[in-house]
Design a protein around this motif. Structure first.
Motif, PDB file in Angstrom:
ATOM      1  N   ASN A  94       0.804  -1.227   0.000  1.00  0.00           N
ATOM      2  CA  ASN A  94       0.000   0.000   0.000  1.00  0.00           C
ATOM      3  C   ASN A  94       0.832   1.269   0.000  1.00  0.00           C
ATOM      4  N   ARG A  95       1.934   1.265   0.726  1.00  0.00           N
ATOM      5  CA  ARG A  95       2.795   2.459   0.753  1.00  0.00           C
ATOM      6  C   ARG A  95       3.831   2.425  -0.355  1.00  0.00           C
ATOM      7  N   ASP A  96       4.698   1.392  -0.316  1.00  0.00           N
ATOM      8  CA  ASP A  96       5.827   1.360  -1.246  1.00  0.00           C
ATOM      9  C   ASP A  96       5.357   1.219  -2.693  1.00  0.00           C
ATOM     10  N   GLY A  97       4.359   0.369  -2.935  1.00  0.00           N
ATOM     11  CA  GLY A  97       3.865   0.196  -4.295  1.00  0.00           C
ATOM     12  C   GLY A  97       3.269   1.472  -4.856  1.00  0.00           C
ATOM     13  N   LEU A 121     -11.088   5.630   4.788  1.00  0.00           N
ATOM     14  CA  LEU A 121     -11.468   6.356   5.994  1.00  0.00           C
ATOM     15  C   LEU A 121     -10.764   5.791   7.224  1.00  0.00           C
ATOM     16  N   SER A 122     -10.344   4.533   7.151  1.00  0.00           N
ATOM     17  CA  SER A 122      -9.725   3.904   8.322  1.00  0.00           C
ATOM     18  C   SER A 122      -8.404   4.561   8.706  1.00  0.00           C
ATOM     19  N   ILE A 123      -7.837   5.385   7.839  1.00  0.00           N
ATOM     20  CA  ILE A 123      -6.601   6.073   8.221  1.00  0.00           C
ATOM     21  C   ILE A 123      -6.849   7.063   9.357  1.00  0.00           C
ATOM     22  N   MET A 124      -8.106   7.473   9.543  1.00  0.00           N
ATOM     23  CA  MET A 124      -8.393   8.488  10.553  1.00  0.00           C
ATOM     24  C   MET A 124      -8.388   7.920  11.955  1.00  0.00           C
ATOM     25  N   PRO A 143      -4.400   6.652  12.764  1.00  0.00           N
ATOM     26  CA  PRO A 143      -4.779   5.274  12.428  1.00  0.00           C
ATOM     27  C   PRO A 143      -4.411   4.296  13.531  1.00  0.00           C
ATOM     28  N   ASN A 144      -5.295   3.330  13.773  1.00  0.00           N
ATOM     29  CA  ASN A 144      -5.054   2.328  14.811  1.00  0.00           C
ATOM     30  C   ASN A 144      -4.943   0.922  14.223  1.00  0.00           C
ATOM     31  N   THR A 145      -4.719   0.854  12.908  1.00  0.00           N
ATOM     32  CA  THR A 145      -4.498  -0.426  12.244  1.00  0.00           C
ATOM     33  C   THR A 145      -3.284  -0.312  11.337  1.00  0.00           C
ATOM     34  N   ALA A 146      -2.640  -1.439  11.079  1.00  0.00           N
ATOM     35  CA  ALA A 146      -1.504  -1.450  10.149  1.00  0.00           C
ATOM     36  C   ALA A 146      -1.970  -1.047   8.756  1.00  0.00           C
ATOM     37  N   TYR A 147      -3.155  -1.491   8.381  1.00  0.00           N
ATOM     38  CA  TYR A 147      -3.707  -1.113   7.081  1.00  0.00           C
ATOM     39  C   TYR A 147      -3.852   0.403   6.976  1.00  0.00           C
ATOM     40  N   GLY A 148      -4.476   1.014   7.985  1.00  0.00           N
ATOM     41  CA  GLY A 148      -4.666   2.454   7.966  1.00  0.00           C
ATOM     42  C   GLY A 148      -3.351   3.213   7.965  1.00  0.00           C
ATOM     43  N   LYS A 149      -2.379   2.733   8.742  1.00  0.00           N
ATOM     44  CA  LYS A 149      -1.069   3.386   8.780  1.00  0.00           C
ATOM     45  C   LYS A 149      -0.376   3.318   7.427  1.00  0.00           C
ATOM     46  N   LYS A 151      -1.760   3.161   4.464  1.00  0.00           N
ATOM     47  CA  LYS A 151      -2.416   4.091   3.546  1.00  0.00           C
ATOM     48  C   LYS A 151      -2.031   5.540   3.865  1.00  0.00           C
ATOM     49  N   LEU A 152      -1.950   5.868   5.161  1.00  0.00           N
ATOM     50  CA  LEU A 152      -1.581   7.228   5.541  1.00  0.00           C
ATOM     51  C   LEU A 152      -0.153   7.542   5.125  1.00  0.00           C
ATOM     52  N   GLU A 153       0.750   6.602   5.305  1.00  0.00           N
ATOM     53  CA  GLU A 153       2.138   6.829   4.898  1.00  0.00           C
ATOM     54  C   GLU A 153       2.242   6.994   3.385  1.00  0.00           C
ATOM     55  N   ALA A 154       1.383   6.303   2.650  1.00  0.00           N
ATOM     56  CA  ALA A 154       1.343   6.510   1.201  1.00  0.00           C
ATOM     57  C   ALA A 154       0.887   7.933   0.880  1.00  0.00           C
ATOM     58  N   GLU A 155      -0.134   8.412   1.591  1.00  0.00           N
ATOM     59  CA  GLU A 155      -0.598   9.785   1.385  1.00  0.00           C
ATOM     60  C   GLU A 155       0.513  10.791   1.668  1.00  0.00           C
ATOM     61  N   HIS A 156       1.241  10.581   2.760  1.00  0.00           N
ATOM     62  CA  HIS A 156       2.333  11.492   3.104  1.00  0.00           C
ATOM     63  C   HIS A 156       3.413  11.477   2.030  1.00  0.00           C
ATOM     64  N   GLY A 157       3.693  10.296   1.485  1.00  0.00           N
ATOM     65  CA  GLY A 157       4.698  10.202   0.435  1.00  0.00           C
ATOM     66  C   GLY A 157       4.278  10.931  -0.828  1.00  0.00           C
TER      67      GLY A 157
END
Length: 322
Positions: A94-97, A121-124, A143-149, A151-157
């Motif tokens: 999700n992030r690196d790809g 929405l789970s990133i929130m 985010p409180n899940t690895a999935y959400g984290k 996705k958020l790190e992808a957004e930041h990138g």
């Protein structure tokens, strides 16, 4: 327009492909060599294999496409992982790809327009568990899940890529034909059992896949660059709403509604007795409020939800029955 859609063989991606063709665009469906084309049978579809896990392979694939066909006008990036055995895979996929794709598109001058990233929405995280206030897109994500984290790190990138024209979509729970998690719930109700977790009031939100697709295509040419838009059907539901509608739509009688305490769900998820029940899933199921504010998407994208839950569930009836 020439549009690249990643994750084209998946639930959301396949519906994106269909909408692109319906609008008359030249649609390029990106997928792995091993992915099924079960939902991609239209002869107008152009296929391309993209390896989002390798810098060199992806560069070669995209540069070859540019030499032969030119750049894409827009990209809808719907590829991603929602279930993995190892949480590290969320970040790898999700992030690196995501970031590898965006960097390579820029480096190879393969994108002339906008990059639309389908996040979640789970990133929130669980922001309003006590006051049930709507989650807003201008709040700090926790985010409180690895999935959400991931996705958020992808957004930041993506935000760090100053040359990239992009928009992020953060849909709440997406359902519709070809989606499997809600189908499991429908199967359970068809067998006269409905399971829910926790006794405290829960407010949940949904969005039918066609409305996510609508927002993505509007975001190709509308919306504030770099903004992340929350999506839902604009309504709030109780934890029983979805199950009651499925029961009514399928014509199932005498459903046993079971509520389990959160401590029991946590124990089951911690023990990992099922591949679909882990601590990420516990945090999602135990969250008490998924209420969210879609006003910015309505204002900037012209997004207007067309599928309230009742209409959406009725549209799923044939697929659920099959």
């Amino acid at each position: 327009m020439k549009i690249l859609i990643t994750g084209a063989s998946g639930f959301i991606g396949s519906h994106m492909v269909e909408e692109g063709l319906r609008q008359g665009h030249e649609v390029w469906a990106a997928m792995r060599a091993t992915s099924s084309k079960r939902w991609l049978t239209d002869p107008r579809i152009h296929f391309i294999e993209l390896n989002l896990g390798s810098d060199e392979a992806l560069r070669q694939q995209i540069s070859s496409h540019v030499r032969e066909h030119g750049a894409w006008d827009h990209v809808i990036h719907a590829a991603g992982a929602t279930k993995v055995k190892n949480p590290d895979d969320f970040f790898r996929i999700n992030r690196d790809g995501t970031l590898r794709l965006a960097r390579t598109l820029l480096a190879e001058k393969a994108l002339s327009g906008r990059f639309v990233f389908v996040s979640s929405l789970s990133i929130m995280g669980a922001l309003h568990e006590d006051d049930y206030a709507p989650i807003r897109d201008d709040e700090e994500a926790k985010p409180n899940t690895a999935y959400g984290k991931s996705k958020l790190e992808a957004e930041h990138g993506l935000a760090a890529m100053t040359d990239l024209d992009y928009v992020v979509l953060r849909p709440t729970g997406v359902y519709g034909p070809r989606e499997m998690d809600y189908k499991i719930m429908a199967d359970s109700i068809r067998k006269h059992i409905d399971f829910a977790a926790g006794y405290k009031k829960q407010v949940i939100t949904f969005i039918y896949v066609a409305d996510v697709v609508q927002a993505a295509f509007k975001a190709l040419t509308r919306g504030e660059r770099g903004h992340a838009y929350i999506l839902s059907d604009g309504c709030d539901y109780s934890s029983r709403s979805f199950s009651d509608l499925i029961q009514q739509t399928l014509g199932t009688r005498c459903v046993l509604h079971i509520k389990a305490p959160l401590w029991l769900l946590r124990l089951v998820c911690h023990l990992g007795v099922s591949p679909t029940l882990n601590m990420d899933k516990y945090n999602i199921l135990s969250q008490r409020s998924w209420r969210c504010d879609i006003t910015p998407a309505q204002r900037d994208l012209g997004f207007q939800p067309e599928w309230p839950l009742k209409r959406g569930v009725e549209a799923c009836k044939e697929w659920y029955s099959e």
